[in-house]
Enzyme design. Structure first.
Site, PDB file in Angstrom:
ATOM      1  N   SER A  75      16.612   5.654 -17.213  1.00 46.11           N
ATOM      2  CA  SER A  75      17.850   5.406 -16.464  1.00 46.11           C
ATOM      3  C   SER A  75      18.744   4.323 -17.073  1.00 46.11           C
ATOM      4  CB  SER A  75      17.524   5.034 -15.012  1.00 46.11           C
ATOM      5  OG  SER A  75      16.788   3.838 -14.952  1.00 46.11           O
ATOM      6  N   LYS A  99      18.671   0.458  -6.132  1.00 44.72           N
ATOM      7  CA  LYS A  99      19.553  -0.050  -7.197  1.00 44.72           C
ATOM      8  C   LYS A  99      20.888  -0.521  -6.627  1.00 44.72           C
ATOM      9  CE  LYS A  99      17.492   2.783 -10.864  1.00 44.72           C
ATOM     10  NZ  LYS A  99      17.692   3.892 -11.805  1.00 44.72           N
ATOM     11  N   PRO A 136       2.379  -0.538  -1.324  1.00 45.25           N
ATOM     12  CA  PRO A 136       1.535  -1.217  -0.320  1.00 45.25           C
ATOM     13  C   PRO A 136       2.376  -1.990   0.695  1.00 45.25           C
ATOM     14  CG  PRO A 136       0.788  -1.699  -2.570  1.00 45.25           C
ATOM     15  CD  PRO A 136       2.109  -1.025  -2.690  1.00 45.25           C
ATOM     16  N   GLY A 137       1.883  -2.032   1.929  1.00 43.43           N
ATOM     17  CA  GLY A 137       2.485  -2.890   2.935  1.00 43.43           C
ATOM     18  C   GLY A 137       3.686  -2.347   3.658  1.00 43.43           C
ATOM     19  N   GLY A 140       3.551   0.078   5.929  1.00 45.56           N
ATOM     20  CA  GLY A 140       3.172   0.524   7.271  1.00 45.56           C
ATOM     21  C   GLY A 140       2.588   1.920   7.339  1.00 45.56           C
ATOM     22  N   LYS A 141       2.036   2.409   6.218  1.00 44.09           N
ATOM     23  CA  LYS A 141       1.490   3.771   6.213  1.00 44.09           C
ATOM     24  C   LYS A 141       0.280   3.885   7.141  1.00 44.09           C
ATOM     25  CE  LYS A 141       0.755   3.791   1.767  1.00 44.09           C
ATOM     26  NZ  LYS A 141       1.219   2.435   1.447  1.00 44.09           N
ATOM     27  N   THR A 142      -0.650   2.950   7.005  1.00 45.76           N
ATOM     28  CA  THR A 142      -1.890   3.019   7.789  1.00 45.76           C
ATOM     29  C   THR A 142      -1.625   2.770   9.277  1.00 45.76           C
ATOM     30  OG1 THR A 142      -3.110   2.227   5.857  1.00 45.76           O
ATOM     31  CG2 THR A 142      -4.238   2.132   7.973  1.00 45.76           C
TER      32      THR A 142
END
Length: 778
Positions: free
Chosen positions: A684, A727, A362-363, A365-367
């Site tokens: 991992s 990482k 979330p957050g 910048g997809k939309t």
């Protein structure tokens, strides 16, 4: 005319005037425009003599100076009745044909072309009943042609009626038929008057056939026009009567308005037929019936949907890239894909739009990226949230049999956009649900398939709508909940979380200016130091995206705004690490501190989280027991299995590193990963757990400046892992100098920015034996 002929003595040699596109017959009076120098010279010569001139057609009208062989032999002797000089140096003549003649020879002259001619006799050898019948038949045909609409002077008909010579009749009729040049020349060259009149009769019959067909077409058209005019007149009368009675028909006006709107929409043929069919049904209903309301609502939707209206794409690649870069920092893969699409649209207009899926935390910048794509392409933008949608009818619409039925969200979005090629954002596609009302994700299979969505049928409309021009962009936080068939239709672009360096740049370029504007601080200079931004990112927000970060910057701006409102006269404010605590309170997130010294059984591992990378200090200790392995730290099944694989491999190599094999039977081992309240999983940490177990058994200390990540097998191989970028940034943030990573991850480093790998000594390892020399201190 006969008298006129007898009075004129035609010489054997005359000036020649070649004419274009028209054949002049005897007895024919017409104007001619002469412009060529040689022709004007011939006219002047004729005027200086007896006003007689020989007219012959040239075979090719485009030739300016025709040669002898390019002029027909048979022509007409004519008399120049009048001559007028035009302002543009041309000469206008009024001429009358006198006699048919043919050229026998050309005479050289300085004044223009002259020719020797031989007159063609126009006498009939013997008058008989056949000639009389032919004359009468020709006159009847001409009368019939005039009755069918052939234009002819009334005086001319009276003259023709009195003519008894077949040649003369033929010449006068043919000169008024308006024949093409080659047909006229053919008639002119027929010397026998009777044969010539027969040929004119054939031409008259053809002309009559054409006139009859033309008359039929005009009558049919006039009949339709008369019928339409009658209906219009009656309707107008009916309207006037109703208006006088105070009963104006609003319902009829409404029907006419619908018909106009349907025509204006330019619907596909089948859709138009369905719309007109529903309009016809509505016109037969009572205006106040329930069915008429349903039909009205349906027609309202049909005329408001953009069947043929589209916006023109901006194909300026440089401008589109500039807009995308101005609105969003990073996200290069998404931007490249959009620019690729625009570039291909420049080469091929009917290119099918891709179905993009932006997957990430979330957050990030997809939309908002969808809005930037729409802006860059010059298209309309529509957003539809799929979170919590459980009913298939939300996508496909309800059938019109239900009360209050409406089209689905797709068609509603197209109506909102007003064009048939918008950017359509389907937000949170991973949050779709399903229950007894159907599975919305199955309905989306057709919508998001470029092959099938050409004819998407909404249940409410019942007619196909073309969605192939729409650029669908979907967003998701996680890909796992998306059904495989739906996932297969989308081009998935993963958007990782932003690194601290990227967040600092975004703050300086976007977030701080935006929050200053939103909080009314445009006139004031507010400076955030890089250290304060770093503290803000790591100490007050813990996220991959930017929402909380922007919210926190907004809080700082509001605190500064309050100071100004309370009377602070400063024009500039600098936010430092110390002032952050004053504005925001104590630090909310305290990260792991780097190890201060080398220790036995404590290894620095690297982990990926949804909010970025982090370090984990994996601890191992042994105590008297029977060889049991105990792992704690709220670990998932995969991580527990990884710890057992690490223990198994360490047991196989124990003697190699000086470990007494009996220790595995006499001691229990406890592996712990701190931050026990946070769930952890994944393979991992395999080499990290193997290293801390081996350190515990051998008593050798672990180098505090080394961090590692990699999956281990029970044969000691080191397998590749994910989240390498995050990482490495976590290692860098904690001051670690050397990082051990799987050799198979070397390819992943090539696409990373230089600031990620700068100042890090990255060592690639393929087996656990390669890890030990770097990690354990002798």
């Amino acid at each position: 005319m006969e008298q006129f002929e007898q009075e004129i003595n035609i010489p054997d040699e005359l000036p020649l005037l070649p004419v274009r596109d028209i054949v002049v017959f005897p007895y024919m009076v017409l104007p001619l425009y002469v412009g060529r120098e040689q022709s004007i010279a011939a006219v002047n010569e004729a005027l200086n003599e007896d006003r007689l001139i020989f007219l012959a057609c040239q075979k090719d009208a485009s030739v300016e100076d025709p040669e002898k062989e390019e002029i027909y032999k048979v022509g007409t002797v004519a008399v120049i009745l009048r001559m007028l000089k035009m302002p543009d140096s041309r000469v206008k003549l009024l001429i009358q044909g006198i006699k048919r003649a043919k050229i026998t020879d050309y005479v050289e002259s300085d004044q223009g072309l002259r020719v020797k001619i031989e007159q063609i006799a126009d006498d009939v050898k013997e008058e008989n009943i056949d000639v009389q019948a032919l004359l009468r038949h020709s006159k009847d045909l001409l009368t019939k042609a005039v009755s069918l609409g052939k234009p002819m002077l009334p005086d001319l008909l009276a003259v023709i009626d009195s003519i008894e010579e077949p040649g003369k009749l033929a010449d006068i009729i043919v000169s008024n038929l308006g024949l093409k040049m080659d047909e006229g020349q053919t008639v002119l060259e027929i010397e026998n008057p009777v044969d010539r009149l027969k040929k004119v009769g054939e031409l008259l019959n053809r002309e009559i056939s054409i006139l009859e067909v033309q008359q039929k077409i005009m009558n049919d058209a006039r009949g339709e026009i008369d019928k339409s005019q009658k209906e219009y007149f009656l309707r107008e009368q009916l309207k006037a009567i109703k208006k006088e009675l105070g009963e104006e028909d609003d319902f009829q006006l409404e029907m006419e308005e619908y018909a106009k709107k349907i025509k204006k929409c330019k619907m596909p043929k089948k859709v138009n037929e369905e719309a007109m069919k529903q309009l016809d049904r509505l016109s037969k209903m009572h205006p106040d019936s329930a069915e008429s309301t349903v039909a009205r609502t349906y027609l309202d939707w049909m005329v408001e949907i953009p069947w043929s209206k589209a916006t023109k794409d901006m194909i300026d690649i440089k401008n589109a890239k500039k807009i995308l870069d101005e609105d969003h920092f990073g996200l290069e893969e998404v931007k490249d894909r959009i620019l690729d699409f625009l570039a291909l649209r420049k080469l091929k207009n009917d290119l099918k739009s891709p179905i993009l899926c932006l997957a990430g935390p979330p957050g990030v910048g997809k939309t908002s990226l969808g809005m930037s794509v729409a802006k860059a392409m010059g298209r309309k933008y529509v957003r539809m949230s799929l979170g919590g949608v459980r009913d298939e009818a939300e996508i496909r619409g309800h059938r019109r049999t239900y009360i209050g039925a409406l089209p689905g969200k797709i068609i509603q979005g197209m109506k909102t956009a007003g064009t048939n090629n918008p950017i359509f954002m389907l937000d949170e596609i991973d949050k779709l649900g399903s229950d007894f009302r159907g599975d919305p994700s199955s309905a989306l299979l057709e919508v998001l398939d470029p092959v099938q969505n050409v004819s998407f049928v909404d249940h409410y409309l019942g007619v196909p709508f073309d969605l192939s021009k729409v650029l669908f962009i979907t967003t998701a936080n996680y890909l796992d909940p998306i059904p495989p068939a739906l996932k297969d239709r989308m081009e998935i672009i993963n958007i990782p979380g932003y690194t601290e360096e990227e967040k600092i740049k975004i703050c300086e370029k976007y977030l701080i200016p935006r929050q200053k504007k939103e909080n009314g601080l445009d006139k004031y200079e507010i400076i955030f130091t890089k250290k304060s931004l770093s503290e803000l990112i790591s100490g007050y927000t813990m996220e991959s995206g930017l929402r909380n970060l922007e919210r926190t910057i907004g809080t700082v701006c509001r605190k500064i705004g309050r100071k100004i409102a309370e009377g602070d006269k400063s024009e500039s404010f600098t936010v430092t690490e110390k002032s952050l605590e004053k504005f925001l309170g104590p630090v909310k997130f305290i990260g792991e501190e780097a190890l201060k010294e080398n220790e036995v059984g404590v290894v620095t591992g690297l982990a990926w989280t949804p909010v970025g990378g982090d370090v984990l200090f994996i601890e191992c200790t042994k105590y008297k027991g029977k060889g049991a392995l105990n792992v704690t730290g709220q670990l998932g099944d995969v991580m527990k299995e990884s710890s057992r694989a690490a223990m198994t491999y360490v047991r196989t190599i124990a003697e190699k590193y000086g470990v007494n094999p009996d220790d595995f039977d006499n001691f229990d081992f406890h592996v712990h990963i701190p931050a026990g309240a946070i769930p952890k999983d994944g393979p991992s940490a395999g080499i990290t757990m193997a290293t801390c177990i081996l350190s515990c058994l051998t008593g050798r200390k672990v180098d505090k400046g080394v961090a590692m990540t990699g999956e281990i097998t029970i044969t000691g191989k080191v397998l590749p892992i994910g989240g390498l970028k995050e990482k490495l940034l976590a290692a860098k943030r904690h001051g670690i100098k050397k990082v051990l990573v799987p050799a198979k991850n070397e390819k992943d480093l090539r696409g990373l920015p230089k600031y990620v790998t700068k100042s890090l000594d990255i060592v690639y390892v393929s087996t656990f034996d390669e890890v030990v020399p770097h990690a354990l201190i002798d």
